[in-house]
Design a protein around this motif. Structure first.
Motif, PDB file in Angstrom:
ATOM      1  N   TRP A   1    -145.091 -37.947 -18.571  1.00 58.35           N
ATOM      2  CA  TRP A   1    -144.301 -37.306 -17.531  1.00 58.35           C
ATOM      3  C   TRP A   1    -144.875 -35.923 -17.213  1.00 58.35           C
ATOM      4  O   TRP A   1    -145.851 -35.493 -17.811  1.00 58.35           O
ATOM      5  N   GLY A   2    -144.200 -35.216 -16.314  1.00 53.29           N
ATOM      6  CA  GLY A   2    -144.735 -33.959 -15.817  1.00 53.29           C
ATOM      7  C   GLY A   2    -144.882 -32.855 -16.833  1.00 53.29           C
ATOM      8  O   GLY A   2    -145.618 -31.885 -16.596  1.00 53.29           O
ATOM      9  N   ASP A   3    -144.193 -32.968 -17.995  1.00 53.58           N
ATOM     10  CA  ASP A   3    -144.324 -31.915 -18.992  1.00 53.58           C
ATOM     11  C   ASP A   3    -145.615 -32.022 -19.785  1.00 53.58           C
ATOM     12  O   ASP A   3    -145.946 -31.141 -20.589  1.00 53.58           O
ATOM     13  N   GLY A   4    -146.354 -33.108 -19.597  1.00 57.48           N
ATOM     14  CA  GLY A   4    -147.628 -33.276 -20.276  1.00 57.48           C
ATOM     15  C   GLY A   4    -147.530 -33.728 -21.713  1.00 57.48           C
ATOM     16  O   GLY A   4    -148.552 -33.860 -22.396  1.00 57.48           O
ATOM     17  N   LEU A   5    -146.329 -33.992 -22.209  1.00 53.45           N
ATOM     18  CA  LEU A   5    -146.126 -34.411 -23.592  1.00 53.45           C
ATOM     19  C   LEU A   5    -145.393 -35.735 -23.719  1.00 53.45           C
ATOM     20  O   LEU A   5    -145.755 -36.580 -24.527  1.00 53.45           O
ATOM     21  N   THR A   6    -144.352 -35.899 -22.927  1.00 49.68           N
ATOM     22  CA  THR A   6    -143.456 -37.030 -23.088  1.00 49.68           C
ATOM     23  C   THR A   6    -144.068 -38.304 -22.519  1.00 49.68           C
ATOM     24  O   THR A   6    -144.512 -38.332 -21.370  1.00 49.68           O
ATOM     25  N   PRO A   7    -144.107 -39.383 -23.316  1.00 47.59           N
ATOM     26  CA  PRO A   7    -144.742 -40.622 -22.846  1.00 47.59           C
ATOM     27  C   PRO A   7    -143.978 -41.262 -21.699  1.00 47.59           C
ATOM     28  O   PRO A   7    -142.753 -41.290 -21.684  1.00 47.59           O
ATOM     29  N   MET A   8    -144.727 -41.790 -20.738  1.00 51.27           N
ATOM     30  CA  MET A   8    -144.124 -42.478 -19.609  1.00 51.27           C
ATOM     31  C   MET A   8    -144.247 -43.989 -19.757  1.00 51.27           C
ATOM     32  O   MET A   8    -143.427 -44.744 -19.233  1.00 51.27           O
ATOM     33  N   THR A   9    -145.261 -44.439 -20.481  1.00 48.81           N
ATOM     34  CA  THR A   9    -145.530 -45.874 -20.559  1.00 48.81           C
ATOM     35  C   THR A   9    -145.571 -46.343 -22.007  1.00 48.81           C
ATOM     36  O   THR A   9    -145.503 -45.548 -22.952  1.00 48.81           O
ATOM     37  N   LEU A  10    -145.703 -47.648 -22.166  1.00 48.19           N
ATOM     38  CA  LEU A  10    -145.710 -48.288 -23.478  1.00 48.19           C
ATOM     39  C   LEU A  10    -146.905 -47.838 -24.327  1.00 48.19           C
ATOM     40  O   LEU A  10    -147.936 -47.464 -23.819  1.00 48.19           O
ATOM     41  N   ALA A  11    -146.709 -47.900 -25.651  1.00 51.27           N
ATOM     42  CA  ALA A  11    -147.778 -47.683 -26.629  1.00 51.27           C
ATOM     43  C   ALA A  11    -148.343 -46.270 -26.598  1.00 51.27           C
ATOM     44  O   ALA A  11    -149.531 -46.059 -26.833  1.00 51.27           O
ATOM     45  N   GLN A  12    -147.502 -45.300 -26.305  1.00 49.20           N
ATOM     46  CA  GLN A  12    -147.928 -43.905 -26.336  1.00 49.20           C
ATOM     47  C   GLN A  12    -147.282 -43.136 -27.496  1.00 49.20           C
ATOM     48  O   GLN A  12    -147.314 -41.905 -27.525  1.00 49.20           O
ATOM     49  N   GLN A  13    -146.694 -43.868 -28.440  1.00 45.85           N
ATOM     50  CA  GLN A  13    -145.985 -43.198 -29.518  1.00 45.85           C
ATOM     51  C   GLN A  13    -146.902 -42.317 -30.357  1.00 45.85           C
ATOM     52  O   GLN A  13    -146.561 -41.174 -30.691  1.00 45.85           O
ATOM     53  N   TYR A  14    -148.063 -42.844 -30.710  1.00 45.39           N
ATOM     54  CA  TYR A  14    -148.969 -42.073 -31.561  1.00 45.39           C
ATOM     55  C   TYR A  14    -149.500 -40.826 -30.865  1.00 45.39           C
ATOM     56  O   TYR A  14    -149.456 -39.724 -31.435  1.00 45.39           O
ATOM     57  N   PRO A  15    -150.008 -40.928 -29.642  1.00 47.03           N
ATOM     58  CA  PRO A  15    -150.453 -39.703 -28.963  1.00 47.03           C
ATOM     59  C   PRO A  15    -149.327 -38.682 -28.816  1.00 47.03           C
ATOM     60  O   PRO A  15    -149.570 -37.478 -28.935  1.00 47.03           O
ATOM     61  N   ALA A  16    -148.111 -39.173 -28.556  1.00 43.69           N
ATOM     62  CA  ALA A  16    -146.992 -38.244 -28.411  1.00 43.69           C
ATOM     63  C   ALA A  16    -146.739 -37.509 -29.719  1.00 43.69           C
ATOM     64  O   ALA A  16    -146.541 -36.289 -29.745  1.00 43.69           O
ATOM     65  N   TRP A  17    -146.723 -38.267 -30.823  1.00 36.96           N
ATOM     66  CA  TRP A  17    -146.517 -37.654 -32.139  1.00 36.96           C
ATOM     67  C   TRP A  17    -147.649 -36.686 -32.469  1.00 36.96           C
ATOM     68  O   TRP A  17    -147.430 -35.586 -32.995  1.00 36.96           O
ATOM     69  N   LEU A  18    -148.861 -37.049 -32.139  1.00 37.23           N
ATOM     70  CA  LEU A  18    -150.038 -36.288 -32.540  1.00 37.23           C
ATOM     71  C   LEU A  18    -150.156 -34.954 -31.823  1.00 37.23           C
ATOM     72  O   LEU A  18    -150.582 -33.951 -32.415  1.00 37.23           O
ATOM     73  N   THR A  19    -149.795 -34.921 -30.553  1.00 42.31           N
ATOM     74  CA  THR A  19    -150.089 -33.737 -29.746  1.00 42.31           C
ATOM     75  C   THR A  19    -148.932 -32.754 -29.652  1.00 42.31           C
ATOM     76  O   THR A  19    -149.139 -31.611 -29.241  1.00 42.31           O
ATOM     77  N   THR A  20    -147.729 -33.170 -30.001  1.00 37.16           N
ATOM     78  CA  THR A  20    -146.599 -32.270 -29.782  1.00 37.16           C
ATOM     79  C   THR A  20    -146.657 -31.044 -30.680  1.00 37.16           C
ATOM     80  O   THR A  20    -147.044 -31.119 -31.836  1.00 37.16           O
ATOM     81  N   GLU A  21    -146.252 -29.932 -30.143  1.00 41.00           N
ATOM     82  CA  GLU A  21    -146.148 -28.696 -30.919  1.00 41.00           C
ATOM     83  C   GLU A  21    -144.695 -28.401 -31.290  1.00 41.00           C
ATOM     84  O   GLU A  21    -144.422 -27.495 -32.058  1.00 41.00           O
ATOM     85  N   GLU A  22    -143.777 -29.169 -30.729  1.00 38.47           N
ATOM     86  CA  GLU A  22    -142.358 -28.910 -30.970  1.00 38.47           C
ATOM     87  C   GLU A  22    -141.936 -29.373 -32.356  1.00 38.47           C
ATOM     88  O   GLU A  22    -141.152 -28.716 -33.041  1.00 38.47           O
ATOM     89  N   SER A  23    -142.435 -30.507 -32.785  1.00 34.87           N
ATOM     90  CA  SER A  23    -142.041 -31.073 -34.070  1.00 34.87           C
ATOM     91  C   SER A  23    -143.015 -30.676 -35.155  1.00 34.87           C
ATOM     92  O   SER A  23    -144.215 -30.594 -34.935  1.00 34.87           O
ATOM     93  N   GLY A  24    -142.496 -30.447 -36.339  1.00 38.44           N
ATOM     94  CA  GLY A  24    -143.356 -30.140 -37.470  1.00 38.44           C
ATOM     95  C   GLY A  24    -143.875 -31.369 -38.170  1.00 38.44           C
ATOM     96  O   GLY A  24    -144.621 -31.266 -39.147  1.00 38.44           O
ATOM     97  N   HIS A  25    -143.511 -32.562 -37.697  1.00 34.24           N
ATOM     98  CA  HIS A  25    -143.908 -33.785 -38.382  1.00 34.24           C
ATOM     99  C   HIS A  25    -145.425 -33.969 -38.402  1.00 34.24           C
ATOM    100  O   HIS A  25    -146.002 -34.305 -39.425  1.00 34.24           O
ATOM    101  N   ALA A  26    -146.059 -33.763 -37.276  1.00 34.53           N
ATOM    102  CA  ALA A  26    -147.489 -34.045 -37.179  1.00 34.53           C
ATOM    103  C   ALA A  26    -148.343 -32.918 -37.746  1.00 34.53           C
ATOM    104  O   ALA A  26    -149.480 -33.141 -38.136  1.00 34.53           O
ATOM    105  N   ARG A  27    -147.794 -31.731 -37.783  1.00 34.52           N
ATOM    106  CA  ARG A  27    -148.572 -30.606 -38.272  1.00 34.52           C
ATOM    107  C   ARG A  27    -148.712 -30.650 -39.789  1.00 34.52           C
ATOM    108  O   ARG A  27    -147.769 -30.990 -40.502  1.00 34.52           O
TER     109      ARG A  27
END
Length: 302
Positions: free
Chosen positions: A1-27
């Motif tokens: 979507w327009g925020d550049g982080l939130t997935p719009m389509t299927l099978a984007q879970q991993y990239p979403a988890w990997l790139t986010t700076e909001e959650s401490g899970h991936a860091r």
């Protein structure tokens, strides 16, 4: 979507988890907490052990050998037998239980300082029983869980909005307006509300939180200064110390991340309780006695 982080389509879970700076899970957890006491929530191996799902035939790695992230397998078990869990996502536990395994303060007494208290705030309870809320005072009437807001179904596969975001970032209605995208509130739950109207409700909660906190903080800091002075002079009565410890516990609980939105009514009660107890401490240390006026909803609190 327009925020550049939130997935719009299927099978984007991993990239979403990997790139986010909001959650401490991936860091990767900072070196300052890469120790045994932090491992159970900040490493894959520790969190699996915490859930009782670590393979006991293997030795649990030490802090130096742990994986200091939360990854896909922290929540999902790809090797579950079909039918072993009653969901298609192969979750290790029901979704909100997964969150609450770590996002809980686990305080055992009012002398403890609560941390990561999202479970307690959302459920309207305190592990220490500091504020008497029999049966709890659940936020959102107990009908909304962690994933409803932090993992909203905003991606599209076979049907519209049937896949959850994995940034773990709640999508505010104002984000929807700014980026022309769905949000956590109006896509599934409040479908009859416009995004600006939904945001106005949240803004009201946040403004209320700021006002209640400011009122409580002023008298709390005054009480804290008096308590510290009395401790230095070895003149702090035990009953006054206990009263302040309870006030301090509630103040820290009310400051938990997301408290303003997770449970506005409960947090307002917490700040009110802080004010009353802090006022009692100030009076006691000024005049030398506890007033006995500490109350909650008109009922004396010990």
């Amino acid at each position: 979507w327009g925020d550049g982080l939130t997935p719009m389509t299927l099978a984007q879970q991993y990239p979403a988890w990997l790139t986010t700076e909001e959650s401490g899970h991936a860091r990767t957890a900072p070196s300052s907490i890469q120790e045994e006491g932090c491992k159970e929530c900040h490493s894959v191996e520790g969190s699996l052990d915490r859930m009782g799902q670590w393979d006991e035939s293997k030795n649990l790695p030490s802090a130096t050998g742990a994986t200091w992230q939360e990854t896909c397998v922290s929540c999902h078990d790809p090797h579950r037998e079909p039918g072993a869990v009653a969901n298609r996502n192969l979750l290790r536990l029901p979704r909100d239980e997964l969150c609450e395994k770590c996002h809980t303060n686990e305080a055992v007494g009012y002398a403890d300082m609560p941390s990561q208290s999202q479970k307690e705030i959302l459920n309207g309870t305190t592990a220490a029983g500091v504020l008497d809320k029999v049966g709890g005072n659940p936020g959102m009437l107990g009908q909304v869980g962690c994933a409803d807001c932090h993992m909203p179904k905003v991606a599209v596969s076979a049907t519209e909005f049937d896949r959850s975001s994995h940034t773990f970032k709640p999508l505010m209605p104002e984000d929807g307006v700014a980026f022309d995208m769905p949000d956590s509130c109006t896509v599934v739950c409040h479908t009859s509300m416009t995004q600006p109207n939904a945001q106005s409700v949240i803004d009201t909660w946040i403004d209320r939180y700021d006002d209640e906190k400011a009122l409580a903080e002023e008298i709390y800091l005054e009480a804290e200064a008096l308590v510290r002075s009395a401790m230095q002079n070895d003149t702090l009565p035990a009953d006054v110390e206990e009263t302040f410890q309870r006030a301090s516990f509630n103040f820290n609980l009310a400051e938990s991340m997301g408290a303003a939105v997770h449970n506005p009514d409960f947090v307002a009660d917490l700040f009110a309780d802080v004010r009353i107890r802090s006022e009692d401490v100030v009076i006691a240390l000024s005049k030398g006695t506890i007033t006995g006026k500490v109350t909650h909803n008109g009922t004396p609190v010990s």
